[in-house]
Design a protein around this motif. Structure first.
Motif, short mmCIF file in Angstrom:
data_model
loop_
_atom_site.label_atom_id
_atom_site.label_comp_id
_atom_site.label_asym_id
_atom_site.label_seq_id
_atom_site.Cartn_x
_atom_site.Cartn_y
_atom_site.Cartn_z
N GLY A 151 20.44 -17.80 11.47
CA GLY A 151 19.02 -17.48 11.63
C GLY A 151 18.71 -16.64 12.85
N LEU A 152 19.72 -15.91 13.39
CA LEU A 152 19.47 -15.09 14.57
C LEU A 152 18.99 -13.69 14.20
N GLY A 153 19.01 -13.37 12.90
CA GLY A 153 18.56 -12.04 12.46
C GLY A 153 19.46 -10.96 13.00
N GLU A 154 18.86 -9.95 13.65
CA GLU A 154 19.67 -8.83 14.12
C GLU A 154 20.51 -9.18 15.36
N ASN A 155 20.21 -10.31 15.98
CA ASN A 155 21.03 -10.76 17.12
C ASN A 155 22.28 -11.53 16.66
N SER A 156 22.46 -11.59 15.35
CA SER A 156 23.58 -12.34 14.79
C SER A 156 24.91 -11.79 15.28
#
Lengths: 497, 497
Positions: free
Chosen positions: A467-472
């Motif tokens: 669930g970190l989105g683009e910080n994944s």
């Protein structure tokens, strides 16, 4: 035995009228309400008890006045005659009478009660509903527990995020004194009190008609009562009543006014006097009150104004068959969201001996379903998680030798469970990565533990934040030996941030 | 209205037969059991639901076999015909049938159920009792949820501090196959199964007599069954049954054995296979099971051996009137402490359409009252606190001007409550120091906040740790402005140490 035979039976697939199932996010919200209220109760030294959901019928008999007709009875199947409890107060009084060594107690009880009333489900008016009760029993200096009960009302509602409430408060001794000095015969006091209690729903004219036509009061007496019960205020009203020469002749009224004076001292010390509206129209239906009575009301408590009703809709709503399992009318308010009062003689009604017959009590009952309907309307439900799973255990691999690592996922999950970590895995021998990520996403699990086809054989798994989105990122390689420690720390950090 | 009139009514002051009040330390212990089990359920991804305490009677009809006679009915008061729920499983199946969009769910439900059985209260056999259920519903690869349910059984009991338990496990398909190959007619399978189910309480001779005399089985068929149902073991037994040529001809038995094989793979991965006793005598009474069935038993589950009975006592105990509200016999065990199984066809029994009729389920139910009676016997009750009050607010002073600082104590208490601190004070205007210390001691409050007659007027109170014995000191002077912060910190430190 064969299921075919049984499925031939026809029946209606529903819950009984006025009851419902609770599930998913509603359960999470309701549990939060319980937790919040319990927290307030414990803050005030409350201990909890639990009584049976049904009582011997004779225990409930003669306690609820006109509302007794709403009691659910159990069928006589040979043995004792029982009824479902109508509230938690009478069972508490029965408990105290059975346990005379308990000379004082602050008890709370959160449990379901049952009333064969006309339901209005969306407004939280149900036949099976929860009450959250706190009661203080014992011989104490006058009005101290009463004022603490009012403090609990304020703290409970405030803790639930409800701010626009008022506590309508009255005193049975004052009310009874008023009826007396206006000329109501003793035997009629409770039924006239019941009529006055309808003033929050009906105009004075209707209440007066009930008093004079149904309850045989003279118009003159009714009008005198009308002059009193329209009064509301604060200390100013109390002072005005103290100067009332008619009331001054009545012992009951004088005692009630004196108690109200003490109460005002204490609610001032608690800083909650602005919440209280001293309101002579409040009567409360139940027979057993003997001192202060009060109801917490909010904007949602009252029925919507008549102008909101679309033309003809009222009639339509009334023509609905009465046993239909849905709202009989949308045009009701949720009613009071918390209420209570003092009942000094209820325990004594259960005592066969004089010795233990005096056990003064005062209490509050929060109406959970009504609070729920208000709170749910304000809540952002997208942020509520039904399950609280922290870790989704996955396996990635491929090729003809790929087993899917099912026993391995079981073994890693067990390791996490044994460390108290909330973990799930996909119930399939060879799930695809996409299936596993989707499942983790659906329940909102914040962390994945991934068993890679190669790495796992060397004792390494990948721990990946979800669930970190683009910080994944790719995740961290962690040795199986360190896994539970690593995940526990990671989850603690995520909770903090 | 006058209480004298009402107290003239005669009645028995008791709770209904087979029910009891829960209070004081018992409530604390029981809440801990709930919390521990809930924690395990959440660890496995459980979400919770709540269903009404009564259901339409037709929903419960035909689900419980011979035990249906134990269902409590509500009286017909005009309207729907309802009964109190007998377990949480049938309401869950009804819930799933009503919500066909739910295609899979791990749900837990902790609630009371009702059975008009002969109570044995000290052993936790009640007419009103709690069940803690966890069920996994959905179409999955065979035996994965079943093995997780067994892992939950082990984790739940272990977390409750119970170590000496065994899970007796059997499979309905194997059992049905055995009955078939032994020559039991299809229509008699469930009643013969009920007879076998009594083998934990009765010797084989009695069960055989029931089969042959009451249920018209030939002695030859009964003896064949007897050879099978005496078998118990682990993987060794499974392998032995796989080589049984008679069973190999039966489709149901073959399917059951194959499922048991998969189950053993998974319970090995979970490391719980030592807990499982594959036991062909286990049959379980309920009609609705279709796959694995199991019961967790401990030393306290079985009735005490006959030699423990004092002479003549058994007879005496039997001659007690049956409707007396107490143990009918001390010579019963608590029974299984957790149990469950797979029921793939129960949801389908509620579906009128074929479409949603298949919803395989497997579950566990923990018997809280039975667990409670075991746990309470081991617990040091002197260490259990019923109330959790942290601070006792006191006032010390004297002389003719001494007011007792009641409003001041209220105001300080409110300050503490508003900061979430659990505080109480003495409900009297001028209590003596001794009275206040005794009250604080009685509830075990760890901290006192003392309002001194002089100091308080300068904005200072004393914070004193209680229960330190000879390490007791005078306490610290703290400014009213810093009070809540100081106390919060102190309590946090005391919790840590």
């Amino acid at each position: 035995m064969a299921p075919k035979e049984k499925s031939a039976v026809q029946f209606t697939l529903k819950t009984p009228k006025g009851t419902k199932d609770w599930a998913d996010k509603d359960m999470v919200l309701r549990s939060r309400i319980f937790d919040t209220i319990t927290d307030v109760f414990k803050r005030h030294g409350g201990v909890t008890i639990d009584t049976p959901v049904f009582e011997l019928r004779e225990i409930l008999a003669g306690k609820y006045g006109e509302d007794s007709k709403l009691i659910y009875d159990l069928k006589d199947q040979g043995g004792e005659i029982c009824s479902l409890r109508y509230d938690l107060t009478v069972p508490f009084a029965r408990f105290l009478a059975m346990n005379p060594t308990i000379q004082n107690i602050k008890r709370y009880h959160i449990a379901k009660v049952y009333r064969r009333d006309q339901p209005a489900m969306t407004k939280g008016r149900m036949r099976e509903f929860y009450q959250c009760d706190f009661d203080i029993a014992g011989q104490y200096e006058t009005m101290i527990p009463d004022s603490e009960i009012l403090a609990i009302a304020v703290e409970g509602l405030t803790a639930l995020g409800i701010d626009d409430f008022v506590i309508k408060l009255n005193h049975r001794k004052i009310l009874d004194g008023i009826f007396k000095v206006c000329g109501v015969p003793d035997v009629d006091v409770r039924k006239i009190s019941s009529a006055v209690d309808k003033l929050d729903k009906l105009p004075w004219e209707d209440v007066k008609r009930e008093m004079t036509e149904e309850k045989n009061l003279s118009a003159e007496v009714a009008d005198k009562i009308g002059e009193y019960v329209k009064l509301k205020g604060g200390l100013d009203l109390l002072n005005k009543l103290k100067e009332d020469t008619a009331l001054a002749t009545n012992e009951s009224a004088v005692a009630g006014l004196k108690e109200m004076e003490a109460l005002y001292t204490y609610i001032k010390a608690f800083g909650i006097e602005d919440r209280i509206s001293f309101d002579l129209s409040l009567a409360r239906g139940l027979d057993y009150y003997t001192g202060i009575i009060y109801e917490c009301v909010t904007a949602a408590s009252a029925p919507p104004p008549v102008s909101e009703k679309p033309d003809g809709n009222q009639k339509k709503s009334k023509s609905k068959p009465k046993d239909q399992d849905e709202d009989v009318s949308e045009y009701v308010g949720v009613g009071s969201i918390a209420a209570g009062g003092r009942y000094d003689e209820l325990v004594g009604m259960f005592s066969n001996s004089k010795k233990n017959s005096v056990m003064p009590c005062v209490g509050i009952s929060f109406g959970v379903e009504r609070l729920f309907s208000i709170i749910k309307a304000k809540e952002d439900l997208s942020k509520v998680r039904a399950a609280e799973t922290d870790v989704y255990v996955m396996a990635f691999g491929g090729g003809k030798d790929w087993t899917g690592f099912l026993p391995e996922r079981l073994s890693v999950s067990k390791k996490l469970w044994n460390a108290g970590i909330r973990a799930e895995f996909f119930y399939k021998s060879k799930p695809k990565p996409r299936q596993q990520f989707d499942a983790a996403d659906k329940i909102g699990a914040p962390v994945a533990v991934i068993l890679g086809q190669e790495e796992y054989t060397t004792g390494i798994v990948k721990v990946k934040e979800l669930g970190l989105g683009e910080n994944s990122d790719e995740g961290k390689d962690v040795s199986l030996d360190d896994l539970t420690e690593y995940v526990t720390k990671l989850l603690a950090e995520k909770t903090k941030s």
